[in-house]
Motif scaffolding. Structure first.
Motif, PDB file in Angstrom:
ATOM      1  N   VAL A  47       0.834  -1.206   0.000  1.00  0.00           N
ATOM      2  CA  VAL A  47       0.000   0.000   0.000  1.00  0.00           C
ATOM      3  C   VAL A  47       0.869   1.257   0.000  1.00  0.00           C
ATOM      4  CG1 VAL A  47      -1.645   1.339   1.332  1.00  0.00           C
ATOM      5  CG2 VAL A  47      -1.960  -1.120   1.098  1.00  0.00           C
ATOM      6  N   MET A  48       1.910   1.226   0.790  1.00  0.00           N
ATOM      7  CA  MET A  48       2.798   2.391   0.903  1.00  0.00           C
ATOM      8  C   MET A  48       4.035   2.195   0.023  1.00  0.00           C
ATOM      9  SD  MET A  48       1.693   4.113   3.945  1.00  0.00           S
ATOM     10  CE  MET A  48       0.297   3.699   4.987  1.00  0.00           C
ATOM     11  N   ASN A  49       3.817   1.763  -1.180  1.00  0.00           N
ATOM     12  CA  ASN A  49       4.944   1.364  -2.022  1.00  0.00           C
ATOM     13  C   ASN A  49       5.862   2.523  -2.428  1.00  0.00           C
ATOM     14  OD1 ASN A  49       3.238   2.592  -3.829  1.00  0.00           O
ATOM     15  ND2 ASN A  49       2.554   0.661  -4.721  1.00  0.00           N
ATOM     16  N   ASP A  50       5.414   3.735  -2.188  1.00  0.00           N
ATOM     17  CA  ASP A  50       6.268   4.872  -2.531  1.00  0.00           C
ATOM     18  C   ASP A  50       7.162   5.279  -1.359  1.00  0.00           C
ATOM     19  OD1 ASP A  50       3.854   5.470  -1.283  1.00  0.00           O
ATOM     20  OD2 ASP A  50       3.998   7.581  -1.829  1.00  0.00           O
ATOM     21  N   ILE A  51       6.889   4.710  -0.191  1.00  0.00           N
ATOM     22  CA  ILE A  51       7.763   4.957   0.954  1.00  0.00           C
ATOM     23  C   ILE A  51       8.826   3.867   0.994  1.00  0.00           C
ATOM     24  CG2 ILE A  51       7.882   5.168   3.469  1.00  0.00           C
ATOM     25  CD1 ILE A  51       5.019   6.040   3.474  1.00  0.00           C
ATOM     26  N   ASP A  52      10.037   4.259   1.285  1.00  0.00           N
ATOM     27  CA  ASP A  52      11.130   3.284   1.330  1.00  0.00           C
ATOM     28  C   ASP A  52      10.850   2.195   2.364  1.00  0.00           C
ATOM     29  OD1 ASP A  52      14.101   2.962   0.361  1.00  0.00           O
ATOM     30  OD2 ASP A  52      14.064   2.524   2.508  1.00  0.00           O
ATOM     31  N   ARG A  53      11.152   0.964   1.983  1.00  0.00           N
ATOM     32  CA  ARG A  53      10.921  -0.179   2.863  1.00  0.00           C
ATOM     33  C   ARG A  53      11.595   0.003   4.224  1.00  0.00           C
ATOM     34  NH1 ARG A  53      10.506  -5.128   2.249  1.00  0.00           N
ATOM     35  NH2 ARG A  53      12.647  -5.526   2.856  1.00  0.00           N
ATOM     36  N   VAL A  54      12.826   0.465   4.187  1.00  0.00           N
ATOM     37  CA  VAL A  54      13.573   0.632   5.437  1.00  0.00           C
ATOM     38  C   VAL A  54      12.898   1.668   6.333  1.00  0.00           C
ATOM     39  CG1 VAL A  54      15.775   1.227   6.450  1.00  0.00           C
ATOM     40  CG2 VAL A  54      15.698  -0.007   4.291  1.00  0.00           C
ATOM     41  N   THR A  55      12.414   2.719   5.710  1.00  0.00           N
ATOM     42  CA  THR A  55      11.703   3.736   6.481  1.00  0.00           C
ATOM     43  C   THR A  55      10.484   3.125   7.167  1.00  0.00           C
ATOM     44  OG1 THR A  55      12.420   5.448   4.937  1.00  0.00           O
ATOM     45  CG2 THR A  55      10.528   5.956   6.318  1.00  0.00           C
ATOM     46  N   LEU A  56       9.767   2.294   6.450  1.00  0.00           N
ATOM     47  CA  LEU A  56       8.612   1.625   7.050  1.00  0.00           C
ATOM     48  C   LEU A  56       9.022   0.801   8.262  1.00  0.00           C
ATOM     49  CD1 LEU A  56       6.340   0.413   4.112  1.00  0.00           C
ATOM     50  CD2 LEU A  56       5.908   2.180   5.827  1.00  0.00           C
ATOM     51  N   TYR A  57      10.055   0.000   8.099  1.00  0.00           N
ATOM     52  CA  TYR A  57      10.525  -0.805   9.221  1.00  0.00           C
ATOM     53  C   TYR A  57      10.874   0.082  10.410  1.00  0.00           C
ATOM     54  CZ  TYR A  57      10.770  -5.230   6.720  1.00  0.00           C
ATOM     55  OH  TYR A  57      10.455  -6.377   6.053  1.00  0.00           O
ATOM     56  N   ARG A  58      11.539   1.190  10.121  1.00  0.00           N
ATOM     57  CA  ARG A  58      11.959   2.043  11.234  1.00  0.00           C
ATOM     58  C   ARG A  58      10.764   2.737  11.867  1.00  0.00           C
ATOM     59  NH1 ARG A  58      18.169   2.542   9.572  1.00  0.00           N
ATOM     60  NH2 ARG A  58      17.786   3.529   7.596  1.00  0.00           N
ATOM     61  N   ILE A  59       9.806   3.129  11.070  1.00  0.00           N
ATOM     62  CA  ILE A  59       8.592   3.731  11.622  1.00  0.00           C
ATOM     63  C   ILE A  59       7.879   2.727  12.533  1.00  0.00           C
ATOM     64  CG2 ILE A  59       6.258   4.477  11.013  1.00  0.00           C
ATOM     65  CD1 ILE A  59       7.417   5.929   8.626  1.00  0.00           C
ATOM     66  N   LEU A  60       7.742   1.514  12.039  1.00  0.00           N
ATOM     67  CA  LEU A  60       7.056   0.492  12.827  1.00  0.00           C
ATOM     68  C   LEU A  60       7.802   0.221  14.128  1.00  0.00           C
ATOM     69  CD1 LEU A  60       6.066  -1.930   9.928  1.00  0.00           C
ATOM     70  CD2 LEU A  60       4.534  -0.478  11.275  1.00  0.00           C
ATOM     71  N   ASN A  61       9.101   0.118  14.054  1.00  0.00           N
ATOM     72  CA  ASN A  61       9.883  -0.117  15.265  1.00  0.00           C
ATOM     73  C   ASN A  61       9.731   1.029  16.254  1.00  0.00           C
ATOM     74  OD1 ASN A  61      10.825  -2.609  14.495  1.00  0.00           O
ATOM     75  ND2 ASN A  61      12.680  -1.808  13.548  1.00  0.00           N
ATOM     76  N   THR A  62       9.794   2.232  15.739  1.00  0.00           N
ATOM     77  CA  THR A  62       9.640   3.394  16.616  1.00  0.00           C
ATOM     78  C   THR A  62       8.267   3.395  17.279  1.00  0.00           C
ATOM     79  OG1 THR A  62      11.040   4.635  15.084  1.00  0.00           O
ATOM     80  CG2 THR A  62       9.823   5.897  16.731  1.00  0.00           C
ATOM     81  N   PHE A  63       7.242   3.213  16.479  1.00  0.00           N
ATOM     82  CA  PHE A  63       5.880   3.201  17.022  1.00  0.00           C
ATOM     83  C   PHE A  63       5.718   2.101  18.069  1.00  0.00           C
ATOM     84  CE2 PHE A  63       3.456   5.341  13.248  1.00  0.00           C
ATOM     85  CZ  PHE A  63       4.168   6.504  13.486  1.00  0.00           C
ATOM     86  N   GLU A  64       6.348   0.975  17.813  1.00  0.00           N
ATOM     87  CA  GLU A  64       6.239  -0.115  18.773  1.00  0.00           C
ATOM     88  C   GLU A  64       6.939   0.248  20.084  1.00  0.00           C
ATOM     89  OE1 GLU A  64       7.978  -3.789  17.616  1.00  0.00           O
ATOM     90  OE2 GLU A  64       6.699  -4.982  18.954  1.00  0.00           O
ATOM     91  N   GLU A  65       8.139   0.799  19.965  1.00  0.00           N
ATOM     92  CA  GLU A  65       8.868   1.218  21.166  1.00  0.00           C
ATOM     93  C   GLU A  65       8.077   2.246  21.970  1.00  0.00           C
ATOM     94  OE1 GLU A  65      12.630   2.711  19.941  1.00  0.00           O
ATOM     95  OE2 GLU A  65      13.376   0.743  19.316  1.00  0.00           O
ATOM     96  N   LYS A  66       7.431   3.144  21.272  1.00  0.00           N
ATOM     97  CA  LYS A  66       6.692   4.218  21.929  1.00  0.00           C
ATOM     98  C   LYS A  66       5.373   3.746  22.527  1.00  0.00           C
ATOM     99  CE  LYS A  66       9.459   7.723  21.050  1.00  0.00           C
ATOM    100  NZ  LYS A  66      10.032   8.600  22.093  1.00  0.00           N
ATOM    101  N   GLY A  67       4.989   2.514  22.207  1.00  0.00           N
ATOM    102  CA  GLY A  67       3.723   2.017  22.744  1.00  0.00           C
ATOM    103  C   GLY A  67       2.524   2.465  21.935  1.00  0.00           C
ATOM    104  N   ILE A  68       2.740   2.810  20.663  1.00  0.00           N
ATOM    105  CA  ILE A  68       1.632   3.236  19.809  1.00  0.00           C
ATOM    106  C   ILE A  68       0.998   2.036  19.109  1.00  0.00           C
ATOM    107  CG2 ILE A  68       1.014   4.637  17.794  1.00  0.00           C
ATOM    108  CD1 ILE A  68       3.327   6.514  18.516  1.00  0.00           C
ATOM    109  N   ILE A  69       1.832   1.125  18.697  1.00  0.00           N
ATOM    110  CA  ILE A  69       1.342  -0.095  18.046  1.00  0.00           C
ATOM    111  C   ILE A  69       2.016  -1.304  18.678  1.00  0.00           C
ATOM    112  CG2 ILE A  69       0.980   1.087  15.845  1.00  0.00           C
ATOM    113  CD1 ILE A  69       3.531  -0.231  14.818  1.00  0.00           C
ATOM    114  N   HIS A  70       1.439  -2.477  18.432  1.00  0.00           N
ATOM    115  CA  HIS A  70       2.104  -3.701  18.877  1.00  0.00           C
ATOM    116  C   HIS A  70       2.192  -4.685  17.726  1.00  0.00           C
ATOM    117  CE1 HIS A  70      -2.197  -4.339  19.705  1.00  0.00           C
ATOM    118  NE2 HIS A  70      -1.980  -5.622  19.498  1.00  0.00           N
ATOM    119  N   LYS A  71       3.199  -5.519  17.793  1.00  0.00           N
ATOM    120  CA  LYS A  71       3.456  -6.489  16.732  1.00  0.00           C
ATOM    121  C   LYS A  71       2.805  -7.805  17.093  1.00  0.00           C
ATOM    122  CE  LYS A  71       7.856  -6.972  15.256  1.00  0.00           C
ATOM    123  NZ  LYS A  71       9.110  -7.532  14.702  1.00  0.00           N
ATOM    124  N   VAL A  72       2.172  -8.411  16.130  1.00  0.00           N
ATOM    125  CA  VAL A  72       1.570  -9.728  16.307  1.00  0.00           C
ATOM    126  C   VAL A  72       2.010 -10.607  15.160  1.00  0.00           C
ATOM    127  CG1 VAL A  72      -0.575 -10.955  16.748  1.00  0.00           C
ATOM    128  CG2 VAL A  72      -0.503  -8.463  16.972  1.00  0.00           C
TER     129      VAL A  72
END
Ligand SMILES: [Mn+2]
Ligand SMILES: [Mn+2]
Ligand SMILES: [Zn+2]
Ligand SMILES: [Zn+2]
Lengths: 150, 150
Positions: A47-72
């Motif tokens: 869906v976010m194919n115009d955003i760099d893959r690495v950026t996505l990973y880092r966003i997800l990691n950051t959000f997870e660390e911050k307690g905004i999202i959780h990984k399942v």
DNA sequence: AATACAAATGCAACATTATTGTATTTAGAA
DNA sequence: TTCTAAATACAATAATGTTGCATTTGTATT
């Protein structure tokens, strides 16, 4: 079902967590809050194919660390991400709810309205957290009959 | 704890499942039965580094299909494999037991002596299977104190 | 014991998912 | 407007998993 939030609220969220308001982050937030199911990494990426893959990973990691999202991880071992509805704090999650993996539509649902059973384990084991999964048919798919896919 | 079986028994197992008795298969069986914890794919691969990676994947898939072993994803999403102690048949597993993931030694234990809680889900959800994980300290690691690793 | 063939392994190529390092860009503070 | 730390983009690499096919091997049959 899906939490309704507008862009201003997403900006607030980022600000409260001392994160810069960037377009990629806002888009990820917007997408994840618009759904009532978890988002798989492959989905997110396509869906976010115009955003760099690495950026996505880092966003997800950051959000997870911050307690905004959780990984399942779903039952195939695929990473999925869902917004936290419990009061998760930085590096301290409280997402001990059941995750329902629909075998038809493959969606992962967070079932918050169900408390985890506290179990007694064999002697010696000191459990600190429980994670419970269920698989089967979700409401949408059970309506349509087991054969059809959502 | 670990199931004790000799090579003849492993050969029998293969024969009963209509699988040819090959060295790689016997070694995989031997390794997995010698432990009382699940074996991660990376572990398996490094220990059996002389066997082709693809062969390992195929052996694991075959054993899983035959109901000899079952796959468990640990809390990091890593694939682990453990021998089935329930009476699993070809393409029909009965491994609905708790899996305990030690946060210190990272081992995954199958806790067979514990029956799964049957839960009532919100309306519409039709659960067919439950999977329960616990994380914390295993007996070995809890003895040694939380700091030290097994 | 030799033969024959399906099954299993080994090898090469490829796909997907994830991580690390670094240059460039940008949000937000000064 | 300027400055800087933070975030993104890009390149390279690692880890995990899959597919196709040639070669080898276990075992049933003669
Ligand atoms: Mn959840
Ligand atoms: Mn198990
Ligand atoms: Zn569904
Ligand atoms: Zn341990």
């Amino acid at each position: 079902m899906a939490q309704v939030k507008n862009n201003y609220q997403f900006e607030d969220m980022l600000q409260k967590h001392n994160l810069k308001k960037t377009a990629p982050r806002l888009r990820v937030l917007s997408m994840m809050y618009s759904k009532n199911t978890a988002t798989s990494q492959p989905d997110l990426e396509s869906v976010m194919n115009d955003i760099d893959r690495v950026t996505l990973y880092r966003i997800l990691n950051t959000f997870e660390e911050k307690g905004i999202i959780h990984k399942v991880f779903d039952l195939n071992g695929t990473a999925n991400y869902a917004v936290c509805h419990s009061d998760c704090k930085e590096n301290h999650h409280h997402d001990e709810h059941l995750h329902f993996n629909c075998t038809a539509c493959k969606n992962v649902y967070c079932i918050n309205e169900l408390n985890m059973p506290r179990l007694t384990l064999p002697a010696g084991f000191e459990p600190q957290a429980f994670t419970l999964y269920a698989s089967g048919l979700c409401p949408k798919c059970s309506k349509k009959g087991a054969a059809r896919v959502n």
